[in-house]
Design an enzyme around this catalytic site. Sequence first.
Site, PDB file in Angstrom:
ATOM      1  N   GLU A 260       6.619  -5.773  -5.924  1.00 14.39           N
ATOM      2  CA  GLU A 260       6.756  -4.350  -5.619  1.00 14.39           C
ATOM      3  C   GLU A 260       7.534  -4.158  -4.321  1.00 14.39           C
ATOM      4  O   GLU A 260       7.241  -4.843  -3.341  1.00 14.39           O
ATOM      5  CB  GLU A 260       5.371  -3.692  -5.532  1.00 14.39           C
ATOM      6  CG  GLU A 260       4.640  -3.707  -6.866  1.00 14.39           C
ATOM      7  CD  GLU A 260       3.299  -2.978  -6.831  1.00 14.39           C
ATOM      8  OE1 GLU A 260       2.888  -2.498  -5.743  1.00 14.39           O
ATOM      9  OE2 GLU A 260       2.655  -2.878  -7.888  1.00 14.39           O
ATOM     10  N   HIS A 278       3.120   2.510  -8.773  1.00 16.56           N
ATOM     11  CA  HIS A 278       1.852   2.208  -8.105  1.00 16.56           C
ATOM     12  C   HIS A 278       1.242   3.466  -7.479  1.00 16.56           C
ATOM     13  O   HIS A 278       1.007   3.545  -6.270  1.00 16.56           O
ATOM     14  CB  HIS A 278       2.031   1.126  -7.040  1.00 16.56           C
ATOM     15  CG  HIS A 278       0.756   0.393  -6.715  1.00 16.56           C
ATOM     16  ND1 HIS A 278       0.717  -0.905  -6.286  1.00 16.56           N
ATOM     17  CD2 HIS A 278      -0.547   0.796  -6.776  1.00 16.56           C
ATOM     18  CE1 HIS A 278      -0.544  -1.272  -6.070  1.00 16.56           C
ATOM     19  NE2 HIS A 278      -1.324  -0.248  -6.372  1.00 16.56           N
TER      20      HIS A 278
END
Length: 301
Positions: A260, A278
Amino acid sequence: MLKILATDGLDKSAVKELEALGHEVHEQFYEPEDLKEALKDYDVVVVRSATKVREPIIDAAAEGGRLKMIIRAGVGVDNIDVKYAEDKGIKVRNTPNSSSASVAELVLGHMLSLARFVGISNVTMRNGEWNKKKYKGVELAGKTLGLVGFGRISHELAKKASALGMNVIYTNRSGPKDDYPQYAYMELDELLKKADFVSIHTPAMKDGKALIDAEKIAQMKDGAYLINCARGGVVDETALLKALNSGKLSGAGIDVFEVEPAKNTDLLNHPNVSVTPHIGGSTSEAQMRIGEEVVEVIKSL
């Protein structure tokens, strides 16, 4: 007076309340090497998922002798080496009641988006396509939802899915939950064979391996859907992409990724994938509840 560092932000109302109690609050993100030095000047650090508090950081904080508590502003604590910190005399707490409803709603959002082609329709219609005949979806009512892990988020999701007419089954590493006889417990392999939708609700595996790998995906029903709003790496992205391309799975909803910000462009751009960056706990209500829980935890210090 406590000096508090919030590395990944904190709700403004919580900051104001902590300051009203006489505490000093700083909001700033630090890279790992810088965080090691910074924590020597703080009594409490509040982190979300972006900040990892591993042994070298804990060693530096313990050496500084000031840090008393690490608070995970969220449910899971797998981004913190909990036992190591506590062995060093640093308490670790989280806010387990804060974001369960928000994550459960996001899971449902991904399920509905996949079942009715909501996400891809937003893309194709803006490209001038009218795929009315192509987007024949399915209803959630009457389908079986398999929950892998049965904590607070799963409980919330089970209630919401049941209200939509879904049949809920679950697996859990500690075995069946006697408090929830309305949901059927089964082992993971059996659950994967029976569920039309599988939603993951587990922490990251301690060995770093994927819980849902190619072998587990092969056990799933043909045409099933897989949702991961739990932790990146719990699902093998390579195996997932292969299953989507082959038609083994009809779709996947993903909020968390192995890396990420997410870089797996083949997965992100797949027409049968619903993606979010997220944001499971990213609602105004959840952030307010997180802030309130953080304040209560600090009051108890």
